[in-house]
Scaffold this motif. Structure first.
Motif, PDB file in Angstrom:
ATOM      1  N   THR A   1     -28.721 -40.804  25.481  1.00 17.47           N
ATOM      2  CA  THR A   1     -29.874 -40.156  24.842  1.00 17.47           C
ATOM      3  C   THR A   1     -30.034 -38.765  25.427  1.00 17.47           C
ATOM      4  O   THR A   1     -29.778 -38.535  26.603  1.00 17.47           O
ATOM      5  CB  THR A   1     -31.177 -40.950  25.043  1.00 17.47           C
ATOM      6  N   ILE A   2     -30.502 -37.829  24.610  1.00 16.95           N
ATOM      7  CA  ILE A   2     -30.694 -36.461  25.082  1.00 16.95           C
ATOM      8  C   ILE A   2     -31.878 -36.386  26.038  1.00 16.95           C
ATOM      9  O   ILE A   2     -31.996 -35.447  26.813  1.00 16.95           O
ATOM     10  CB  ILE A   2     -30.816 -35.466  23.915  1.00 16.95           C
ATOM     11  N   SER A   3     -32.750 -37.397  26.018  1.00 16.85           N
ATOM     12  CA  SER A   3     -33.765 -37.463  27.069  1.00 16.85           C
ATOM     13  C   SER A   3     -34.287 -38.872  27.265  1.00 16.85           C
ATOM     14  O   SER A   3     -34.723 -39.517  26.319  1.00 16.85           O
ATOM     15  CB  SER A   3     -34.946 -36.542  26.773  1.00 16.85           C
TER      16      SER A   3
ATOM     17  N   VAL B   1     -38.166 -33.792  24.214  1.00 15.65           N
ATOM     18  CA  VAL B   1     -37.263 -32.925  23.458  1.00 15.65           C
ATOM     19  C   VAL B   1     -37.647 -31.457  23.646  1.00 15.65           C
ATOM     20  O   VAL B   1     -36.813 -30.631  24.015  1.00 15.65           O
ATOM     21  CB  VAL B   1     -37.294 -33.297  21.955  1.00 15.65           C
TER      22      VAL B   1
ATOM     23  N   LEU C   1     -31.060 -33.359  19.048  1.00 19.58           N
ATOM     24  CA  LEU C   1     -31.841 -34.522  18.618  1.00 19.58           C
ATOM     25  C   LEU C   1     -31.196 -35.257  17.453  1.00 19.58           C
ATOM     26  O   LEU C   1     -31.155 -36.488  17.420  1.00 19.58           O
ATOM     27  CB  LEU C   1     -33.267 -34.082  18.245  1.00 19.58           C
TER      28      LEU C   1
ATOM     29  N   GLU D   1     -28.851 -38.075  17.847  1.00 19.92           N
ATOM     30  CA  GLU D   1     -29.404 -39.370  18.270  1.00 19.92           C
ATOM     31  C   GLU D   1     -30.159 -40.074  17.148  1.00 19.92           C
ATOM     32  O   GLU D   1     -30.058 -41.283  17.000  1.00 19.92           O
ATOM     33  CB  GLU D   1     -30.340 -39.127  19.456  1.00 19.92           C
ATOM     34  N   ILE D   2     -30.923 -39.340  16.369  1.00 21.76           N
ATOM     35  CA  ILE D   2     -31.767 -40.000  15.357  1.00 21.76           C
ATOM     36  C   ILE D   2     -31.224 -39.837  13.950  1.00 21.76           C
ATOM     37  O   ILE D   2     -31.786 -40.372  13.003  1.00 21.76           O
ATOM     38  CB  ILE D   2     -33.241 -39.513  15.417  1.00 21.76           C
TER      39      ILE D   2
ATOM     40  N   LEU E   1     -39.691 -29.870  19.221  1.00 26.98           N
ATOM     41  CA  LEU E   1     -39.217 -31.136  18.634  1.00 26.98           C
ATOM     42  C   LEU E   1     -38.442 -30.918  17.338  1.00 26.98           C
ATOM     43  O   LEU E   1     -37.362 -31.457  17.150  1.00 26.98           O
ATOM     44  CB  LEU E   1     -40.399 -32.095  18.404  1.00 26.98           C
TER      45      LEU E   1
END
Lengths: 526, 526
Positions: A479-481, A486, A494, A497-498, A524
């Motif tokens: 995950t990026i975080s 974000v 992002l 991931e989504i 975001l």
């Protein structure tokens, strides 16, 4: 404790003198970086584009104070006296009516809005972005009270701007705790924890903010949205999980209800020393997969424990420790595991010690555990003396399944180590596993590099490092975080991931609740 | 086990003969309801509005089989031979390509789509709504395989149409379990559990589907959306929590990844008998708030245990039980607590028994516990013999904080008891607490009323009962559903829980992913 205008706090930690030779050996003798004075920076502040108004404050000092978070770009900007864009005004509403008035004014006067909690974001959540619209930062620090403790249902409702210490003090006074202790605890706020999906050091025992967050009052631009704290519900999607991580894009939290529990009779902390990273990691994985009643496992790779011991222990004590470890068979930098059990129970302590002994642990120190606990929020305080000595420090974090964790660590560390090769700059990189789950773990990576040339160059170096690490994370599938959110800095990563659909869905939601896109634009979402 | 076209299964339970006098005493001698034959109903089926196509099946028997769920309106429709709207065709794709082809055809030919798992919905998730567009039901039963067991990360990926027994058999064969056992377990599917936010009987130990659901492949009308099973993430809102409860409105799940665990060495079940509802409830509340390692507490009010014992025990055994309870000081219908510990550990068993004894428990029976476990999915099988005897049975459920639970129970029961007074119809109402949390509990209410007059009248009676109970839930502040979802039946009460903003946000999302509103229209949203 008070935040300062250009860093973490006045309460900086001195570095042990012996730290400098090691830093010089690894990173060379850096150039001393700029230290712009407050006067310098205030003089450079662009004039406010907003008139005076009883709802807000346009004075330069206030605008500067609420202008930035704690990311390295934030630091470089303020320390080098290049504040860039700052808010045109700062409102500090004291109740829902005043908050609503700010939102209405923002619509009438066509302003952008930045919600501001503790200002501890390290990914660019609270820094104004370039744009035509004047920027109103709404600082929530006056929403700082316990509004209701419902002991029958184990719920507590707070003003969303309450800080960690204020929140725990209010609960502790009545025998309760939330147990949410992120490293930013001293300054960060409940509303900020929710808006950025924060995770406390002991989330294994107390839960991540997702598990703790039960209900809220949210002010969108058109509505006062109440989400009641139901114990559970199957009535469609869970909107609390949309607010978690919404980073100010959907509305501003004014009240937050959390699940609380009686403060445990005891918090037990230990530091254990192990010889082998792979075996230690495996032992922790097995313990968490067995469901052991621990509240934290924080496992430092030898590359981190070496630096950590150097930065935190003075020479004599460090030498003594290394002698002890050598006597017990650890010849080099140890694997260092900090762990906690949030009760007075002896059984999980025994279970954990036995499992660690099976992985070669040579020492479990309760006194070092207590010391760690007493200094658990200190790491950010080291950043300032390091900067003054010419070293830029930043951290990043991710999470992934157990099977990919080591590959991810190696890939990120290699990416960071090589990111400035063309610039001839060394980088010091080290890692720990900070949060564990049956399905995997988070990885927390710290990197230091020498300040060189100019603020622009330092920023360029940071951008290269950040990009290299983020691309490494995406490539391996992390995950990026895991806990920082974000913001502006992770935005480009992002959609990996989504998915495109997640991205579009998020945009549709944001458009629905904020058609003029005035709530924290640029964070975001693109 | 096979579902039948107009009810639960062929495997109906006989009612003990002594049940009938009590039912007659409480509800009078009902009129015998219609029992339309399959031939009758097939003859009434409207012709399909769709041409034959290799992707689907238009034969009347298939269209009828996948036409309805298990709500009381569904039962009345089929049993009385008034099937109403049925799908025009049923597709049963076997892989992602075939599923995608169905979705593309639906767009090309302007069809509505109903995703269909096990067909066990009790709130109208799978019944076609009136409308101009032909309806294609997509039944997912061929997506029924374990695709990957990742023991290192404790994850398992399945085709979304796999049923409870298929799923547990596949996991058990490798020593693992999901532990998700809703009462519909025999027929309901993993995809259905996710889409409706299902909760298993032992969710206290194993987690609700929200805790178990880790990742998915979702087919929206335009995208194949992959949500990876990260251990945790702070990268914005959690889209998994949007799919949970999306009830087919956003897309169709083709793969689901869940968190699994090794099958425990032992599942211990007990039935305890207590004299006093208030004290028993308090004991369970304290146990769950203390974090006792139980996996289930299911607490029947005396008004339920009385009926439950009557419907499940033959006369001699029941008389023996009541004699025993009387000897131990319980003069009337007992409070009945079924509880489980999902391990071979003795400590939580002792803790629970002591706490219950403190609340006056007179007997803890492991043999009745085992009996309960062996019949844990039997309740729906009782519905058919009751119908044949002239009694309509329905259930509803909600959840609320501990402080409001008793008020909610009394309000719902009174609303149901009085709902048919003007019609001169008696109603038999009883309740249990089915799921407990530190913050509150769910309440599961069963009601029986005599079939009277005609199918239209039975439906009218049901509508009055449903409305009365739902309004009572909203008035006290419970959730409109703790585990059955929204469907068509709870739709009018959703905005009371998620607010106008939640409703608008949901509509915006649905518009974004499905601009022509062809995915399960009429469910969840207006």
């Amino acid at each position: 404790m008070e935040r300062i205008w250009n860093g973490w706090s006045r309460h900086t930690q001195p570095l042990p003198p012996s730290a400098f030779p090691l830093l010089e050996q690894r990173l060379g003798s850096p150039q001393l970086p700029p230290q712009a004075t407050l006067q310098d920076v205030l003089a450079l502040l662009p004039p406010s584009r907003l008139p005076e108004h009883p709802c807000w404050d346009c004075t330069p000092m206030t605008r500067l104070t609420f202008s930035r978070g704690q990311s390295l770009p934030d630091w470089i900007a303020l320390k080098s006296g290049q504040p860039g864009r700052v808010p045109d005004a700062v409102a500090q509403p004291g109740n829902d009516d005043e908050l609503r008035q700010c939102l209405n004014l923002a619509k009438e006067m066509d302003l952008d809005i930045i919600p501001y909690g503790g200002g501890t974001s390290v990914t660019g959540h609270v820094s104004p972005r370039p744009g035509q619209r004047p920027v109103l930062t709404i600082a929530m620090g006056r929403f700082n009270r316990l509004l209701r403790l419902d002991s029958e249902n184990r719920l507590a409702t707070f003003g969303a701007g309450i800080s960690g210490p204020q929140l725990e003090a209010a609960l502790n006074a009545q025998g309760y705790t939330l147990g949410h202790f992120p490293q930013s605890f001293e300054f960060s706020t409940l509303g900020g924890w929710v808006a950025t999906r924060s995770s406390g050091q002991q989330s294994l025992g107390y839960g991540r903010i997702e598990q703790l967050f039960a209900g809220a009052v949210v002010h969108t631009l058109t509505d006062r949205w109440v989400l009641p704290p139901l114990p559970a519900s199957a009535a469609g999607p869970n909107w609390r999980e949309l607010l978690l991580g919404s980073e100010g894009r959907l509305g501003i939290l004014s009240q937050v209800t959390v699940r609380v529990q009686p403060k445990p009779a005891k918090e037990q902390f230990f530091v254990s020393f192990l010889p082998d990273w792979r075996r230690a990691k495996q032992a922790v994985q097995q313990l968490v997969q067995q469901g052991v009643q621990a509240s934290m496992f924080r496992l430092s790779h030898p590359n981190e424990s070496e630096v950590q011991l150097m930065l935190s222990l003075f020479e004599r004590r460090r030498a003594w420790l290394y002698r002890l470890l050598k006597l017990r068979g650890i010849q080099q930098a140890p694997v260092l595991l900090v762990w906690s059990v949030s009760s007075s129970a002896r059984r999980p302590v025994g279970t954990i010690k036995r499992a660690l002994n099976g992985a070669g642990a040579v020492w479990h120190s309760a006194s070092l555990g207590r010391k760690w606990a007493s200094k658990r929020f200190d790491a950010p305080h080291l950043r300032d003396p390091l900067w003054q000595a010419g070293y830029c420090l930043d951290t990043l974090e991710t999470a992934i399944g157990w099977d990919q964790l080591e590959r991810l660590r190696q890939t990120i560390e290699a990416a960071l180590n090589n990111a400035l090769t063309a610039q001839g700059q060394p980088v010091l990189v080290f890692s720990h596993i900070s949060h564990v789950y049956p399905q995997g773990a988070s990885l927390y990576v710290t990197y230091l590099f020498p300040y060189a040339g100019s603020a622009e160059q330092a920023l360029d170096h940071w951008q290269r490092l950040k990009r290299a690490a983020s691309e490494a994370i995406v490539a391996v599938g992390g995950t990026i975080s895991h806990q920082h959110g974000v913001g502006q800095d992770h935005k480009p990563y992002l959609s990996a991931e989504i998915g495109q659909t997640g991205q579009q869905a998020l945009e549709a939601l944001s458009q629905q609740l904020d058609p003029d896109q005035r709530l924290n634009p640029g964070v975001l979402l693109p």
